[in-house]
Write an enzyme that holds these catalytic residues in place. Structure first.
Site, mmCIF file in Angstrom:
data_model
loop_
_atom_site.group_PDB
_atom_site.id
_atom_site.type_symbol
_atom_site.label_atom_id
_atom_site.label_comp_id
_atom_site.label_asym_id
_atom_site.label_seq_id
_atom_site.Cartn_x
_atom_site.Cartn_y
_atom_site.Cartn_z
ATOM 1 N N LEU A 36 0.818 -1.217 0.000
ATOM 2 C CA LEU A 36 0.000 0.000 0.000
ATOM 3 C C LEU A 36 0.851 1.267 0.000
ATOM 4 O O LEU A 36 1.903 1.316 0.627
ATOM 5 C CB LEU A 36 -0.936 -0.011 1.218
ATOM 6 C CG LEU A 36 -1.898 -1.204 1.260
ATOM 7 C CD1 LEU A 36 -2.742 -1.162 2.537
ATOM 8 C CD2 LEU A 36 -2.809 -1.239 0.035
ATOM 9 N N GLY A 39 -1.517 6.412 -2.805
ATOM 10 C CA GLY A 39 -2.660 6.290 -3.714
ATOM 11 C C GLY A 39 -3.765 5.459 -3.075
ATOM 12 O O GLY A 39 -4.952 5.846 -3.090
ATOM 13 N N HIS A 40 -3.382 4.341 -2.478
ATOM 14 C CA HIS A 40 -4.369 3.504 -1.785
ATOM 15 C C HIS A 40 -4.983 4.269 -0.600
ATOM 16 O O HIS A 40 -6.183 4.175 -0.340
ATOM 17 C CB HIS A 40 -3.713 2.228 -1.254
ATOM 18 C CG HIS A 40 -3.157 1.317 -2.308
ATOM 19 N ND1 HIS A 40 -1.814 1.064 -2.445
ATOM 20 C CD2 HIS A 40 -3.760 0.586 -3.283
ATOM 21 C CE1 HIS A 40 -1.610 0.209 -3.435
ATOM 22 N NE2 HIS A 40 -2.779 -0.098 -3.972
ATOM 23 N N GLN A 64 -5.814 -12.654 -12.406
ATOM 24 C CA GLN A 64 -5.659 -11.481 -13.283
ATOM 25 C C GLN A 64 -4.238 -11.335 -13.803
ATOM 26 O O GLN A 64 -3.929 -10.369 -14.486
ATOM 27 C CB GLN A 64 -6.135 -10.209 -12.592
ATOM 28 C CG GLN A 64 -5.258 -9.717 -11.454
ATOM 29 C CD GLN A 64 -5.899 -8.569 -10.715
ATOM 30 O OE1 GLN A 64 -6.908 -8.736 -10.019
ATOM 31 N NE2 GLN A 64 -5.361 -7.373 -10.855
ATOM 32 N N GLN A 156 -9.753 -0.177 -15.929
ATOM 33 C CA GLN A 156 -10.381 -1.024 -14.907
ATOM 34 C C GLN A 156 -11.620 -0.338 -14.325
ATOM 35 O O GLN A 156 -12.680 -0.964 -14.184
ATOM 36 C CB GLN A 156 -9.352 -1.298 -13.807
ATOM 37 C CG GLN A 156 -9.912 -1.934 -12.547
ATOM 38 C CD GLN A 156 -8.802 -2.278 -11.573
ATOM 39 O OE1 GLN A 156 -8.076 -3.244 -11.761
ATOM 40 N NE2 GLN A 156 -8.643 -1.496 -10.531
ATOM 41 N N VAL A 179 -2.918 9.772 -7.419
ATOM 42 C CA VAL A 179 -1.924 10.378 -6.517
ATOM 43 C C VAL A 179 -0.553 10.153 -7.137
ATOM 44 O O VAL A 179 -0.232 9.035 -7.572
ATOM 45 C CB VAL A 179 -2.000 9.760 -5.110
ATOM 46 C CG1 VAL A 179 -0.937 10.348 -4.196
ATOM 47 C CG2 VAL A 179 -3.389 9.974 -4.522
ATOM 48 N N SER A 189 2.300 0.209 -6.773
ATOM 49 C CA SER A 189 3.058 -0.811 -6.029
ATOM 50 C C SER A 189 4.242 -1.278 -6.862
ATOM 51 O O SER A 189 5.271 -1.674 -6.332
ATOM 52 C CB SER A 189 2.161 -1.992 -5.701
ATOM 53 O OG SER A 189 1.021 -1.541 -5.002
ATOM 54 N N ARG A 190 4.104 -1.233 -8.183
ATOM 55 C CA ARG A 190 5.175 -1.708 -9.063
ATOM 56 C C ARG A 190 6.359 -0.731 -9.111
ATOM 57 O O ARG A 190 7.420 -1.089 -9.608
ATOM 58 C CB ARG A 190 4.650 -1.995 -10.470
ATOM 59 C CG ARG A 190 3.746 -3.213 -10.514
ATOM 60 C CD ARG A 190 3.441 -3.681 -11.935
ATOM 61 N NE ARG A 190 2.817 -4.990 -11.941
ATOM 62 C CZ ARG A 190 1.497 -5.221 -11.982
ATOM 63 N NH1 ARG A 190 0.663 -4.204 -12.027
ATOM 64 N NH2 ARG A 190 1.022 -6.449 -11.979
HETATM 65 P P1 AMP Z 1 -3.784 -2.170 -6.784
HETATM 66 O O1 AMP Z 1 -3.385 -2.526 -5.388
HETATM 67 O O2 AMP Z 1 -2.649 -1.686 -7.628
HETATM 68 O O3 AMP Z 1 -4.648 -3.210 -7.433
HETATM 69 O O4 AMP Z 1 -4.711 -0.887 -6.654
HETATM 70 C C1 AMP Z 1 -5.839 -0.895 -5.825
HETATM 71 C C2 AMP Z 1 -6.655 0.347 -6.096
HETATM 72 O O5 AMP Z 1 -5.863 1.504 -5.827
HETATM 73 C C3 AMP Z 1 -7.072 0.453 -7.564
HETATM 74 O O6 AMP Z 1 -8.426 0.913 -7.626
HETATM 75 C C4 AMP Z 1 -6.108 1.457 -8.119
HETATM 76 O O7 AMP Z 1 -6.613 2.184 -9.226
HETATM 77 C C5 AMP Z 1 -5.901 2.368 -6.930
HETATM 78 N N1 AMP Z 1 -4.630 3.082 -7.076
HETATM 79 C C6 AMP Z 1 -3.407 2.544 -7.323
HETATM 80 N N2 AMP Z 1 -2.480 3.511 -7.465
HETATM 81 C C7 AMP Z 1 -3.132 4.694 -7.325
HETATM 82 C C8 AMP Z 1 -2.738 6.074 -7.388
HETATM 83 N N3 AMP Z 1 -1.475 6.435 -7.637
HETATM 84 N N4 AMP Z 1 -3.681 7.021 -7.191
HETATM 85 C C9 AMP Z 1 -4.976 6.662 -6.959
HETATM 86 N N5 AMP Z 1 -5.414 5.395 -6.882
HETATM 87 C C10 AMP Z 1 -4.517 4.424 -7.066
#
Ligand code: AMP
Length: 286
Positions: A36, A39-40, A64, A156, A179, A189-190
């Site tokens: 996390l 953004g999360h 996925q 998505q 963010v 996360s990547r």
């Molecule tokens: P993930 O853990 O990458 O599957 O992301 C989980 C949720 O967080 C998804 O709805 C992503 O679009 C959102 N998310 C990931 N990175 C960001 C970011 N930089 N800003 C806003 N939301 C994000």
């Protein structure tokens, strides 16, 4: 700090949500794959504002990922993630195992047509089927009033909204802004896979999107010219290998030649072996 529950099983999270519901609380769900970052956290904050009981799911969903993708090396940092959730005022972390989510061979799948064939769907066959299926499972397990997604994964978010609308799923989808790092790089996360140099290089991705934004602001409407200017910026950074840049209608995800209405400019690019995505959403006044 508020007490946080960690549910590992479907039965546990269902019992916690049921209890909250009997207290008249509205339920918010933030689906994540963990590792996390800010953004999360922005999604958790939106959930805390708009609902009374926030569930964050942390699940690296195997269905996925393609066979040659980063499923096994995807960062898994559950203890740190729970701390982040607790600080953000989350009520429950739902962190199931793959066996808990997929106890037997999955024969039932949720598929959204057309929108899943383009952009990231073109190079990641089956990816969005995995996303829509796991989100449906999470929605059925948690029964949230609102689920929160990030604009970072624009395709998505569009697909999930369409799934919820087309299948009359009884929840609302809220999409939160991207963010970014101070450099403009979208948080992901990547990004953990990137060296400092690669992070600097990756900033060119957002720079090219900003350039497109400026061109549109100053009156450009032809996609070809805008795409050429973006490509020029990306090509300046040798480390970036562009997978695609598209300017599409934000609802249909079809390419547009002359910009009008709400458009999405979406990029996927590789730096080394790390695949990054970014986008901007623009309302073009004709
Ligand atoms: P993930 O853990 O990458 O599957 O992301 C989980 C949720 O967080 C998804 O709805 C992503 O679009 C959102 N998310 C990931 N990175 C960001 C970011 N930089 N800003 C806003 N939301 C994000």
């Amino acid at each position: 700090m508020k007490h946080i529950e960690i549910a590992k099983t479907v039965a546990q999270v269902r019992a916690l949500v049921k209890q909250a519901r009997t207290q008249g609380k509205r339920i918010g769900l933030v689906p994540t794959m963990g590792a996390l970052h800010a953004g999360h956290v922005s999604l958790m904050e939106a959930a805390a504002k708009q609902t009374d009981f926030v569930v964050v799911s942390i699940f690296v969903n195997p269905t996925q990922f393609g066979p040659n993708e980063d499923f096994t090396k995807y960062p898994r940092t559950l203890d740190a993630d729970v701390d982040v959730c607790q600080k953000a005022g989350v009520d429950v972390v739902f962190a199931p195992s793959a066996e808990e989510m997929y106890p037997s061979q999955q024969l039932a799948w949720v598929n959204v047509e057309r929108l899943t064939d383009v952009l990231c769907g073109a190079s990641r066959p089956g990816h969005f089927r995995g996303v829509t299926t796991v989100c449906t499972k999470l929605f059925n397990i948690v029964l949230p009033d609102i689920a929160f997604f990030g604009q970072k994964d624009a395709q998505q978010a569009i697909i999930i909204k369409r799934m919820v609308a087309d299948l009359n799923m009884p929840l609302e989808i809220v999409v939160c802004p991207i963010v970014r790092e101070p450099s403009g790089l979208a948080m992901s996360s990547r990004n953990k896979y990137l060296s400092d140099q690669q992070k600097q290089d990756a900033a060119a991705i957002y720079a090219s999107l900003q350039k497109a934004g400026q061109m549109i602001k100053s009156g450009r409407r032809d996609a070809k010219t805008i795409l050429a200017a973006m490509n020029q910026i990306l090509q300046r950074t040798e480390a970036i290998q562009t997978e695609y840049i598209h300017i599409v209608d934000a609802a249909a995800l079809t390419d547009v030649q002359v910009l009008k209405g709400q458009i999405l400019i979406a990029i996927a690019a590789k730096i080394g072996s790390t695949r990054l995505i970014d986008n901007i959403l623009i309302d073009v006044d004709v």
